[in-house]
Design a protein around this motif. Structure first.
Motif, PDB file in Angstrom:
ATOM      1  N   TYR A 199       0.811  -1.210   0.000  1.00 10.95           N
ATOM      2  CA  TYR A 199       0.000   0.000   0.000  1.00 10.95           C
ATOM      3  C   TYR A 199       0.850   1.267   0.000  1.00 10.95           C
ATOM      4  O   TYR A 199       0.420   2.295  -0.510  1.00 10.95           O
ATOM      5  N   GLU A 218      -1.866   5.204   8.805  1.00 14.74           N
ATOM      6  CA  GLU A 218      -3.044   6.070   8.943  1.00 14.74           C
ATOM      7  C   GLU A 218      -3.375   6.775   7.628  1.00 14.74           C
ATOM      8  O   GLU A 218      -4.521   7.143   7.392  1.00 14.74           O
ATOM      9  N   ASN A 219      -2.375   6.970   6.769  1.00  8.54           N
ATOM     10  CA  ASN A 219      -2.588   7.669   5.500  1.00  8.54           C
ATOM     11  C   ASN A 219      -3.184   6.785   4.413  1.00  8.54           C
ATOM     12  O   ASN A 219      -3.432   7.259   3.310  1.00  8.54           O
ATOM     13  N   TYR A 220      -3.391   5.495   4.711  1.00  7.33           N
ATOM     14  CA  TYR A 220      -3.869   4.561   3.708  1.00  7.33           C
ATOM     15  C   TYR A 220      -5.127   3.846   4.213  1.00  7.33           C
ATOM     16  O   TYR A 220      -5.043   2.816   4.884  1.00  7.33           O
ATOM     17  N   PRO A 221      -6.302   4.391   3.878  1.00  3.17           N
ATOM     18  CA  PRO A 221      -7.554   3.805   4.382  1.00  3.17           C
ATOM     19  C   PRO A 221      -7.724   2.333   3.992  1.00  3.17           C
ATOM     20  O   PRO A 221      -8.235   1.543   4.788  1.00  3.17           O
ATOM     21  N   ASP A 222      -7.291   1.953   2.791  1.00  2.00           N
ATOM     22  CA  ASP A 222      -7.420   0.548   2.379  1.00  2.00           C
ATOM     23  C   ASP A 222      -6.567  -0.358   3.261  1.00  2.00           C
ATOM     24  O   ASP A 222      -6.966  -1.466   3.592  1.00  2.00           O
ATOM     25  N   LYS A 243      -5.671   0.289   6.403  1.00  2.00           N
ATOM     26  CA  LYS A 243      -6.285   0.240   7.736  1.00  2.00           C
ATOM     27  C   LYS A 243      -7.467  -0.720   7.772  1.00  2.00           C
ATOM     28  O   LYS A 243      -7.814  -1.240   8.827  1.00  2.00           O
ATOM     29  N   ALA A 244      -8.089  -0.979   6.620  1.00  2.00           N
ATOM     30  CA  ALA A 244      -9.234  -1.888   6.563  1.00  2.00           C
ATOM     31  C   ALA A 244      -8.823  -3.321   6.226  1.00  2.00           C
ATOM     32  O   ALA A 244      -9.638  -4.240   6.314  1.00  2.00           O
ATOM     33  N   ASN A 245      -7.557  -3.517   5.859  1.00  2.00           N
ATOM     34  CA  ASN A 245      -7.065  -4.844   5.483  1.00  2.00           C
ATOM     35  C   ASN A 245      -7.053  -5.760   6.705  1.00  2.00           C
ATOM     36  O   ASN A 245      -6.428  -5.447   7.718  1.00  2.00           O
ATOM     37  N   LYS A 289      -5.807   8.179  16.054  1.00  2.00           N
ATOM     38  CA  LYS A 289      -6.870   8.777  15.241  1.00  2.00           C
ATOM     39  C   LYS A 289      -7.935   7.720  14.965  1.00  2.00           C
ATOM     40  O   LYS A 289      -7.620   6.571  14.727  1.00  2.00           O
TER      41      LYS A 289
END
Length: 180
Positions: free
Chosen positions: A57, A103-107, A109-111, A179
């Motif tokens: 990512y 934190e800068n990569y929403p995908d 964080k959801a992995n 966050k």
């Protein structure tokens, strides 16, 4: 004559009991350090998986990923507990930056794989914290015992030396921003 013999026997008995107490405390410190080491190794075994999860990512975050790998290598090559403590402090700071990058990569964080690794790492960090506390408590008891009179006589006679405390250093002392 009997009084002198009884006195000598009591002194020898006291010396043996004191020596055994110091040996027991020193062994507990060694054991508690080994427990910290086990948890740190578990943490370091999780790191390559975490780095590879983030790599896909965060391709342009190469510097942070290299710092994580370098810090891990530094710990694995450390020989003494003091060197390991320093390397661990460094790695803790680098891992904090890695999670900040995530934190800068929403995908990311959801992995689910990343989230599972993050949870395992958090659990391991908790175990490290408990192990550190036990180590420091045991080191304190031992360090006090070897300087208290009359135990210090036996401690000096058999070269018992103080043990360092596990302290937080550098980035470990800084607040971590969370966050949601």
């Amino acid at each position: 004559m009997n009084f002198i013999m009884i006195f000598v026997i009591l002194i020898v008995l006291w010396g043996v009991l004191t020596y055994n107490k110091l040996v027991t405390l020193r062994s507990r410190i060694d054991n508690s350090w080994a427990q910290i080491d086990v948890q740190l190794k578990r943490r370091f075994n999780l790191i390559p998986n975490l780095v590879s999860s983030v790599k896909g990512y965060a391709k342009h975050e190469k510097e942070t990923l290299e710092e994580v790998t370098a810090s891990r290598t530094k710990y694995l090559s450390a020989k003494t507990p003091e060197e390991k403590l320093g390397a661990n402090s460094e790695l803790t700071g680098v891992l904090s930056r890695l999670f900040a990058v995530a934190e800068n990569y929403p995908d990311l964080k959801a992995n689910t794989n990343f989230l599972d690794l993050q949870k395992q790492l958090k659990d391991t960090e908790d175990k490290i914290g408990y192990s550190r506390q036990f180590y420091n408590d045991t080191a304190m008891k031992y360090n006090i015992a070897i300087i208290q009179v009359p135990t210090s006589v036996v401690a000096n006679l058999f070269s018992f030396t103080s043990r360092p405390y596990y302290k937080t250093e550098g980035e470990e002392r800084e607040n971590v921003e969370v966050k949601f």
